[in-house]
Structures are given as structure tokens and as C-alpha cells.
Write a protein that holds these residues in place. Sequence first.
Motif, PDB file in Angstrom:
ATOM      1  N   ASP A 266       0.841  -1.187   0.000  1.00 53.62           N
ATOM      2  CA  ASP A 266       0.000   0.000   0.000  1.00 53.62           C
ATOM      3  C   ASP A 266       0.882   1.245   0.000  1.00 53.62           C
ATOM      4  OD1 ASP A 266      -1.994   1.867   0.262  1.00 53.62           O
ATOM      5  OD2 ASP A 266      -2.530   1.333   2.319  1.00 53.62           O
ATOM      6  N   THR A 267       0.611   2.173  -0.893  1.00 52.55           N
ATOM      7  CA  THR A 267       1.412   3.394  -0.963  1.00 52.55           C
ATOM      8  C   THR A 267       0.816   4.538  -0.152  1.00 52.55           C
ATOM      9  OG1 THR A 267       0.255   4.131  -2.959  1.00 52.55           O
ATOM     10  CG2 THR A 267       2.236   2.777  -3.264  1.00 52.55           C
ATOM     11  N   ASP A 268      -0.352   4.308   0.405  1.00 48.75           N
ATOM     12  CA  ASP A 268      -1.004   5.349   1.207  1.00 48.75           C
ATOM     13  C   ASP A 268      -0.454   5.286   2.629  1.00 48.75           C
ATOM     14  OD1 ASP A 268      -2.635   7.373   2.070  1.00 48.75           O
ATOM     15  OD2 ASP A 268      -4.413   6.105   2.301  1.00 48.75           O
ATOM     16  N   VAL A 269       0.778   5.733   2.791  1.00 48.62           N
ATOM     17  CA  VAL A 269       1.445   5.666   4.093  1.00 48.62           C
ATOM     18  C   VAL A 269       1.759   7.074   4.563  1.00 48.62           C
ATOM     19  CG1 VAL A 269       2.425   3.380   3.718  1.00 48.62           C
ATOM     20  CG2 VAL A 269       3.706   5.396   2.970  1.00 48.62           C
ATOM     21  N   SER A 285      15.081   4.828  21.722  1.00 46.71           N
ATOM     22  CA  SER A 285      15.781   4.516  20.486  1.00 46.71           C
ATOM     23  C   SER A 285      15.637   5.679  19.512  1.00 46.71           C
ATOM     24  CB  SER A 285      15.204   3.249  19.846  1.00 46.71           C
ATOM     25  OG  SER A 285      15.762   3.010  18.570  1.00 46.71           O
ATOM     26  N   ASP A 286      16.700   5.890  18.706  1.00 51.59           N
ATOM     27  CA  ASP A 286      16.579   6.896  17.646  1.00 51.59           C
ATOM     28  C   ASP A 286      16.033   6.282  16.368  1.00 51.59           C
ATOM     29  OD1 ASP A 286      18.741   5.435  16.772  1.00 51.59           O
ATOM     30  OD2 ASP A 286      20.193   7.071  16.874  1.00 51.59           O
ATOM     31  N   ARG A 287      15.628   5.015  16.442  1.00 51.13           N
ATOM     32  CA  ARG A 287      14.933   4.358  15.323  1.00 51.13           C
ATOM     33  C   ARG A 287      13.761   3.543  15.881  1.00 51.13           C
ATOM     34  NH1 ARG A 287      19.888   1.894  16.123  1.00 51.13           N
ATOM     35  NH2 ARG A 287      19.826  -0.342  16.548  1.00 51.13           N
ATOM     36  N   PRO A 288      12.802   4.207  16.494  1.00 48.62           N
ATOM     37  CA  PRO A 288      11.737   3.481  17.199  1.00 48.62           C
ATOM     38  C   PRO A 288      10.773   2.775  16.260  1.00 48.62           C
ATOM     39  CG  PRO A 288      11.274   5.833  17.192  1.00 48.62           C
ATOM     40  CD  PRO A 288      12.655   5.674  16.624  1.00 48.62           C
ATOM     41  N   ASP A 289      10.306   1.627  16.721  1.00 51.30           N
ATOM     42  CA  ASP A 289       9.258   0.887  16.017  1.00 51.30           C
ATOM     43  C   ASP A 289       7.920   1.389  16.539  1.00 51.30           C
ATOM     44  OD1 ASP A 289       7.529  -0.946  14.879  1.00 51.30           O
ATOM     45  OD2 ASP A 289       8.817  -2.672  15.251  1.00 51.30           O
ATOM     46  N   LEU A 290       7.146   2.013  15.682  1.00 52.68           N
ATOM     47  CA  LEU A 290       5.877   2.621  16.088  1.00 52.68           C
ATOM     48  C   LEU A 290       4.680   1.714  15.846  1.00 52.68           C
ATOM     49  CD1 LEU A 290       6.360   6.295  14.836  1.00 52.68           C
ATOM     50  CD2 LEU A 290       7.073   5.236  16.993  1.00 52.68           C
ATOM     51  N   ARG A 291       4.928   0.445  15.524  1.00 54.03           N
ATOM     52  CA  ARG A 291       3.801  -0.467  15.316  1.00 54.03           C
ATOM     53  C   ARG A 291       3.166  -0.899  16.635  1.00 54.03           C
ATOM     54  NH1 ARG A 291       6.521  -5.103  11.956  1.00 54.03           N
ATOM     55  NH2 ARG A 291       8.194  -4.558  13.438  1.00 54.03           N
ATOM     56  N   GLY A 421       1.630  -3.899   9.161  1.00 52.10           N
ATOM     57  CA  GLY A 421       1.701  -2.590   8.527  1.00 52.10           C
ATOM     58  C   GLY A 421       3.095  -2.002   8.531  1.00 52.10           C
ATOM     59  N   MET A 422       3.200  -0.830   7.934  1.00 54.20           N
ATOM     60  CA  MET A 422       4.479  -0.151   7.811  1.00 54.20           C
ATOM     61  C   MET A 422       4.358   1.241   8.420  1.00 54.20           C
ATOM     62  SD  MET A 422       6.084  -1.301   4.183  1.00 54.20           S
ATOM     63  CE  MET A 422       6.405  -3.053   3.883  1.00 54.20           C
ATOM     64  N   LYS A 423       5.209   1.512   9.397  1.00 57.70           N
ATOM     65  CA  LYS A 423       5.216   2.784  10.097  1.00 57.70           C
ATOM     66  C   LYS A 423       6.530   3.504   9.807  1.00 57.70           C
ATOM     67  CE  LYS A 423       1.253   2.355  12.315  1.00 57.70           C
ATOM     68  NZ  LYS A 423       0.125   3.273  12.103  1.00 57.70           N
ATOM     69  N   PHE A 424       6.439   4.535   8.961  1.00 55.85           N
ATOM     70  CA  PHE A 424       7.613   5.329   8.604  1.00 55.85           C
ATOM     71  C   PHE A 424       7.743   6.507   9.565  1.00 55.85           C
ATOM     72  CE2 PHE A 424       6.629   3.187   4.641  1.00 55.85           C
ATOM     73  CZ  PHE A 424       7.881   2.853   4.142  1.00 55.85           C
ATOM     74  N   LEU A 425       8.976   6.884   9.831  1.00 56.03           N
ATOM     75  CA  LEU A 425       9.226   7.993  10.749  1.00 56.03           C
ATOM     76  C   LEU A 425      10.509   8.715  10.347  1.00 56.03           C
ATOM     77  CD1 LEU A 425       8.519   9.452  13.474  1.00 56.03           C
ATOM     78  CD2 LEU A 425      10.137   7.860  14.549  1.00 56.03           C
ATOM     79  N   TRP A 426      10.430  10.044  10.253  1.00 52.57           N
ATOM     80  CA  TRP A 426      11.619  10.866  10.126  1.00 52.57           C
ATOM     81  C   TRP A 426      12.074  11.274  11.526  1.00 52.57           C
ATOM     82  CZ3 TRP A 426      14.408  11.284   5.908  1.00 52.57           C
ATOM     83  CH2 TRP A 426      13.814  11.183   4.648  1.00 52.57           C
ATOM     84  N   VAL A 427      13.311  10.982  11.860  1.00 49.81           N
ATOM     85  CA  VAL A 427      13.891  11.427  13.124  1.00 49.81           C
ATOM     86  C   VAL A 427      14.869  12.548  12.798  1.00 49.81           C
ATOM     87  CG1 VAL A 427      15.225  10.769  15.164  1.00 49.81           C
ATOM     88  CG2 VAL A 427      13.640   9.137  14.128  1.00 49.81           C
ATOM     89  N   VAL A 475      13.191   5.977   9.221  1.00 50.53           N
ATOM     90  CA  VAL A 475      13.042   4.722   9.956  1.00 50.53           C
ATOM     91  C   VAL A 475      11.771   4.023   9.499  1.00 50.53           C
ATOM     92  CG1 VAL A 475      12.754   3.703  12.259  1.00 50.53           C
ATOM     93  CG2 VAL A 475      14.254   5.696  11.949  1.00 50.53           C
ATOM     94  N   LEU A 476      11.848   2.710   9.339  1.00 49.38           N
ATOM     95  CA  LEU A 476      10.675   1.897   9.017  1.00 49.38           C
ATOM     96  C   LEU A 476      10.617   0.727   9.983  1.00 49.38           C
ATOM     97  CD1 LEU A 476       8.282   0.860   7.361  1.00 49.38           C
ATOM     98  CD2 LEU A 476       9.919  -0.145   5.753  1.00 49.38           C
ATOM     99  N   ASN A 477       9.556   0.679  10.779  1.00 47.97           N
ATOM    100  CA  ASN A 477       9.321  -0.450  11.695  1.00 47.97           C
ATOM    101  C   ASN A 477      10.538  -0.758  12.561  1.00 47.97           C
ATOM    102  OD1 ASN A 477       6.856  -0.562  10.469  1.00 47.97           O
ATOM    103  ND2 ASN A 477       7.233  -2.448   9.344  1.00 47.97           N
ATOM    104  N   GLY A 478      11.194   0.282  13.047  1.00 46.64           N
ATOM    105  CA  GLY A 478      12.328   0.088  13.936  1.00 46.64           C
ATOM    106  C   GLY A 478      13.646  -0.169  13.251  1.00 46.64           C
ATOM    107  N   VAL A 479      13.684  -0.066  11.928  1.00 46.28           N
ATOM    108  CA  VAL A 479      14.918  -0.259  11.165  1.00 46.28           C
ATOM    109  C   VAL A 479      15.264   1.050  10.469  1.00 46.28           C
ATOM    110  CG1 VAL A 479      16.036  -1.515   9.282  1.00 46.28           C
ATOM    111  CG2 VAL A 479      14.447  -2.705  10.809  1.00 46.28           C
TER     112      VAL A 479
END
Length: 589
Positions: A266-269, A285-291, A421-427, A475-479
Amino acid sequence: MRRTHRCGEISNEQLGQDVCLQGWLWHERDFGGVIFLDLRDRAGFVQCVIDPDAYPEAHAASRGWRSEYVVEIEGTVIARGPENVNPDLPNGDIEVRVSAARLLAPSETPPFVIEDEPRTSEETRLRERFLDLRRAPLQRALALRHRLTLATRTVLDEAGFYEIETPMLTRSTPEGARDYLVPSRESPGSFYALPQSPQLFKQLLMVSGFDRYFQIVRCFRDEDLRADRQPEFTQIDIEMSFVEMSDVREVTETLVRRLLEVAGHDTDVEFGHMTFHEAVDRYGSDRPDLRFGNELVDVSDIFAEAGFNAFKGVVADGGVVKALRVPGGGAWSRSRFDKLTGTARDAGAKGLVWLKLVDSEITSPIAKFLEPEVVAALAARAELSDGDALLAVGDEWESAATAVGALRSSLARSEGWAGPGMKFLWVTEFPLLEHNAEAGRMVARHHPFTRPMDEDFELLATDPLAVRAQAYDLVLNGVELGGGSIRIHQSDIQAQVFDALGIDEEEANEKFGFLLRALRFGAPPHGGIALGLDRIVMLLAGLDSLRDVIAFPKTTSASDLMTNAPGTVSSTQLDELGIQLASVEEEAE
């Protein structure tokens, strides 16, 4: 014969057609004279049938064939009878009636069966990697990698980027991980380094006026390995002129959405935003998993008034106590908590305090130091329910938070906390510098060419550890998928950062003189990002290890079991390079 189709391409569209297929024999079954062959190639497989009465020569030629023989068959695509249809296969309703068969190359018996889930050790698979790569999951992963790479080039080309190659043999600039060094025969005693990244070259390309550069580039770092790290890796390297952080993020998000589309996701992220301080404070963490939630809880004020002197002293010295609620942890044994203590210590903690709430009673090694009002306050702050546990670490802020964050990540894996799902995050807003105890000086948190936040410039001279960088990680899912920054484009500011790092003018000119000269000749504001292609493919393919998306990976000891690299070289080669090896005894002395 000329191959007409790949095996996995045969479908109802070819019904009635004569075809020529070439591939590997996967399975062979002989039912009273009629032979069934499953022929496989990178596109999949198809069932082939040889009737001895109709085609005796083809039947005779195929007798004795075994798994992994390379063969050629000619025949006609026909429909299977209703009773023989296999609904679990993409082409389970057709087969090829063979009229001619030919052996192209025999095979020894493989050391393991080529199947989706091999029943052998990873060591054996890596040693016989050319066989392991025949497995369908690996072939799918590398096919996806190809499509993602192709899409990357298309997206960036459409956005006005040029793909430009940078050198593989360059100068060692030891400001990050250890370099892989390459001795020079022409200059005895001198060494090239394999690039950890094209960082300086892509900045020079911006000075040269190329405006938008990218490269899908091989990089090398001599560092400790794990499932998501290899000594040589591939990154999508991007640099842009006349940009701010938001511009780089916009290009990156456009690229990521296209890659999601290519991979069938799904591209609607949404791409969330969080500062470094907030990420570490809330998730450790500076790469947190937000799921999943399970955020860290600050209980410093509660322990400041408690009778547990270890934590009381930490808070009095300016430190903090960070805690994590563990649903259902009240049922765990002491040995389980001992293992978690080991995890916390591996993450830098001096120790771990735990307590569990069972039948409204607290059990803990420090229970006698906890007054009833302290217990009640902890339970309320952490929202403990009956049957839960609480884990706590006391230390200076970042050390305490990251130790508890390591527990959060470990328990998420073992307890299945993360949802789909996929949880993207800009830190963003990382510290520009940090103190390295081993080096005894300041080092760059990312690299020394990152521009400080404009409002923090003055702190470089007075409080360098408080300076924030114009840096950002995706960051994506803690990675961590990748990171980048706005670069320093003025030579005087670059000199100030070098000074804060303890790099004097002589050392700066010796290591980075070419960059400093370039910055004096009209360098545009610029910035970029480097995304880990291997990690992107791994995550979008739903795999757990980088080794499954790299054709010829290394082990955790940076060795190649298939080629036995690294290996020794002859004394003649060493003499040409002016290198003399020390014995183990000499090294020990």
C-alpha cells in the motif's frame, strides 16, 4: 533448439502450442512407465509428461534423469484432466506433453534438496551458495531487488538527477567506522581505502554544479556484523543543491512510495516526524518501532523520594530513572528477569530493577526499599494492571533510555508486540557531536560535514554537546532505512566544526584539504541522503536477514564460505607491495 518460453511462463495462453523448454529437473516421478517431470527455472516450474507409447525415444532419453540435471524438452501444452488439476499452483491446470527430450548437463547429488525451506544449516547453504540461489524465495528476492533498483533509477531520472560514478579507490578518512585498506604497489607504504560512502565526492559534485546527483553504489565498512549489516553493502546515494531538509525528505518520500508500489505494498502511508530527543525519551531509540505502544515512563521523581538509595543517588546526580511496563510479566520467573538484566547490561546499563504486581502484591528484589506510597505511585504512573511487571534502569538520560529501549525492542520480538503494517518515521535534530570515551575527544554523531542548526551556531564554542545537527534519519518499523543531512557549504563553518572535533588546521588540510579548497570557490547550499538498498529490499520482501537479498553475502565474521575469502596471498605479492606479515607471537608482544 531455441527456448520458446521459461517454465513458469507456461499457462492457458499457450494451450495447443508447441514449446521448447530448458531448465533444471526439480522432481521426477515414474508411474508404471509414464514419467512426470517438474521442470524449473527462475520463472517457476511446469509439469511435463512423457508417454512411452506415444514418444518412446523421448521416454528412453529421460530414463535415469535425476534432480538438478539441466535438460531440454519439446512438446505441446495441453489441459490437465479435471481430476489432475492442482489449484495450489499458478499453472496447475496445464502440462506439457513431451515429444523430445535431451540432457544438457548432468548433476551430482546436491548436498541439500533445493526447496523453499531447506533442511540444512545456513553454513552449508552459504558454502554452496550457487545451489542455494536456485531456491524460489531467494530468486524472488533478487528479482524484487532488480525491479526496485530499476524503479529507483526511473524515479530519480524523472526528478532531474544524473547518475554519476565516484571512485572505489580513495583516501582513508577515519572519522567513522574502520576502513578497508588497499596497499599501493606504485607508492610503497601508502594505502587506498575502499569508500565507506561517496560523501566527499558527492559534495564536490555539488560544488561542480551538477545540482542533482545519485548513485546506486557499493560501500565498505570494517565493523562488527549482524543480521542487518554486511561489510560491503549497497546504498541509494542522493545529493541535491539549493535545498533545505524538507526538499530532501520530499524527494525521498516520492521514491519510497514508488518502491512500495513496485513491491506490491500500500502506498497510502504517512511519514511521521519526531526529534531525536523525543524518540529516545519516549521509545529509548533513535529508530523506534511505532507499530506498538509500550512507551517508556519517567519515574525519576518517584524514586527521588524513595528509600532505594541507588536510584535516589542517580536522580540526585542529575540522572533519570526510565521504566517499561510489561503486560503479563507478572507470571515470569526470576530466571527470565535475569536474562533481561543481561540484555540491559549489553545495552550499557549498570543493572536492572524489576518488580511485578500479582494479586495486588508487589514482588521485587528491592521490595523492602519501596514504601507503599512509592509502589502506588509507580503502579499509577506506569498504568500497571494486576499480572504486569515493571522494568527500570537508572543512569544519565540517554544511557538509561537506550537501555530500556533495548528491552522494549527485545520483548517486542519475543512477545509479538508489533502489529502489521508499515510505520515510517523521520527522526530529526540529532546531536551534532558526542563524546567518545575511547578516543578521549568529541566525534561527529553522523559525520563532520553536517551543518549545525542555524540557531545553535554560537554553542559550538561554548557548549558543543548541545549543538543540534540539520540531520535526519528515515526509519521503518524500527529499522533505519537511511540517513542524511544538510551539509556545511562554507569553509569557515567547516573549520569551526573541525575545531570542535579537535582537528587542527594542519590535520584538516592533510585529510580534507581538497574539500576545504572546493568550499572556498563558491559552494551552493546542498544536502542529501543515503538509503540502504539491501535493507529496503529485505523489509519490502518480508525477510529477516540481509543475506537473503544479497546474491553472495558474507557471514557474521565477514568471510565468504563459498570462495574462502579472505585468503592468504603469496610472498611474491607481499614483496611487490612492500608488506611483511608479523607472526602471531610478534603481534602478541
